[in-house]
Design an enzyme around this catalytic site. Structure first.
Site, mmCIF file in Angstrom:
data_model
loop_
_atom_site.group_PDB
_atom_site.id
_atom_site.type_symbol
_atom_site.label_atom_id
_atom_site.label_comp_id
_atom_site.label_asym_id
_atom_site.label_seq_id
_atom_site.Cartn_x
_atom_site.Cartn_y
_atom_site.Cartn_z
ATOM 1 N N TYR A 104 0.841 -1.199 0.000
ATOM 2 C CA TYR A 104 0.000 0.000 0.000
ATOM 3 C C TYR A 104 0.879 1.253 0.000
ATOM 4 O O TYR A 104 0.735 2.135 -0.841
ATOM 5 C CB TYR A 104 -0.901 -0.057 1.237
ATOM 6 C CG TYR A 104 -1.750 1.152 1.449
ATOM 7 C CD1 TYR A 104 -2.719 1.518 0.524
ATOM 8 C CD2 TYR A 104 -1.605 1.930 2.598
ATOM 9 C CE1 TYR A 104 -3.517 2.634 0.732
ATOM 10 C CE2 TYR A 104 -2.393 3.038 2.807
ATOM 11 C CZ TYR A 104 -3.347 3.391 1.869
ATOM 12 O OH TYR A 104 -4.123 4.497 2.085
ATOM 13 N N LYS A 156 1.734 4.014 -3.301
ATOM 14 C CA LYS A 156 1.568 5.472 -3.289
ATOM 15 C C LYS A 156 2.867 6.160 -3.702
ATOM 16 O O LYS A 156 2.864 7.119 -4.468
ATOM 17 C CB LYS A 156 1.186 5.941 -1.889
ATOM 18 C CG LYS A 156 -0.233 5.603 -1.508
ATOM 19 C CD LYS A 156 -0.553 6.308 -0.197
ATOM 20 C CE LYS A 156 -2.020 6.223 0.132
ATOM 21 N NZ LYS A 156 -2.383 7.061 1.267
#
Ligand code: UDP
Length: 189
Positions: free
Chosen positions: A18, A22
C-alpha cells in the site's frame, strides 16, 4: 536540484504494498513531468471519513468499523492499547482541498498534504463514537497489527499557504453526519 524529503521507508513490511504503491505513483508522475514537460500536481490524502465510506471486513477502516459496532451494541474492538493516534478529515473538507488544488496554478509541480492536523488517539475515537451513538457497546482491546503506525498527523502548512485551505469540520460534526448516514443506509438494506 531535487530535494530529498522522506524519512521512513520500509519496503518489505506487511502493509508495504500500500505504502509503496503510493510512492511509486508519485515517482511515475514526476517521471512524466520531467520526460514530457507535463504540468503535474500531487495530493497526499490522509485518513478521510464521511457518508458512503465503505464498511466490511475487506476494508477494515477504523471509523466505519467502530460506527457499525457501536450502533449494533457490539464490542468496539480497539487494536493495541488505543494510544496510537490518527487525524481524521471529513470527506467534504478533503474534496474542497482537492478542488482548490485542481484550480490553483501555484500548485503546479508541488506535493501537498491534504488532511486534518487535529490528532486523536484511537481510544478517544472509540469513546467519541460510543458517546455520539448512545451505545451500550463495551470497548475491548485486541493485539496491535504488525507495523501499525504509532502516529499519523499531516503537516498542512503548504496547503494553507498555497491553497489558502484548511479543514473546517470538527471530528464530532463529521462523525455525526457519518453515523446518520450509516443508520439510514443500514435501515434501507
Ligand atoms: N483500528 C482499530 N480497530 C479497527 C480498525 C483499526 O483499533 O477495527 C486501529 C488501527 O490499528 C490503526 C487505526 O485504528 O491504529 C487506524 O486504522 P485504519 O486502518 O482506519 O487507518 P490507517 O492505519 O491506515 O491509518
Amino acid at each position: 536540484m531535487l530535494k530529498v524529503s522522506y524519512k521512513n521507508v520500509y519496503p518489505v513490511g506487511p502493509r508495504s504494498c500500500y505504502d509503496e504503491s503510493k510512492r511509486a505513483g508519485e515517482a511515475f508522475i514526476k517521471a512524466y513531468e520531467l520526460q514530457h514537460q507535463m504540468r503535474t500536481k500531487i495530493v497526499r490524502i490522509f485518513n478521510t471519513a464521511g457518508p458512503r465510506i465503505r464498511y466490511g471486513p475487506e476494508f477494515g477502516r477504523v471509523v466505519p468499523n467502530f460506527i457499525h459496532q457501536a450502533i449494533h451494541d457490539e464490542d468496539i474492538i480497539v487494536f493495541g492499547d488505543g494510544s496510537q493516534t490518527r487525524s481524521f478529515i471529513y470527506v467534504v473538507d478533503e474534496i474542497e482541498g482537492i478542488l482548490k488544488m485542481v484550480h490553483k496554478d501555484e500548485a503546479i509541480g508541488n506535493v501537498i498534504n491534504l488532511g486534518n492536523n487535529k490528532e486523536y488517539t484511537i481510544l478517544e475515537l472509540a469513546n467519541i463514537i460510543k458517546d455520539l451513538t448512545n451505545s451500550n457497546s463495551k470497548i475491548i482491546f485486541n493485539p496491535l497489527p504488525i507495523d501499525d503506525p504509532v502516529r499519523r498527523c499531516p503537516d498542512i502548512q503548504k496547503a494553507k499557504e498555497i491553497l489558502n485551505w484548511e479543514p473546517t469540520t470538527s471530528l464530532r460534526d463529521g462523525l455525526k453526519k457519518t453515523i446518520a448516514w450509516f443508520k439510514d443506509n443500514e435501515r434501507k438494506s
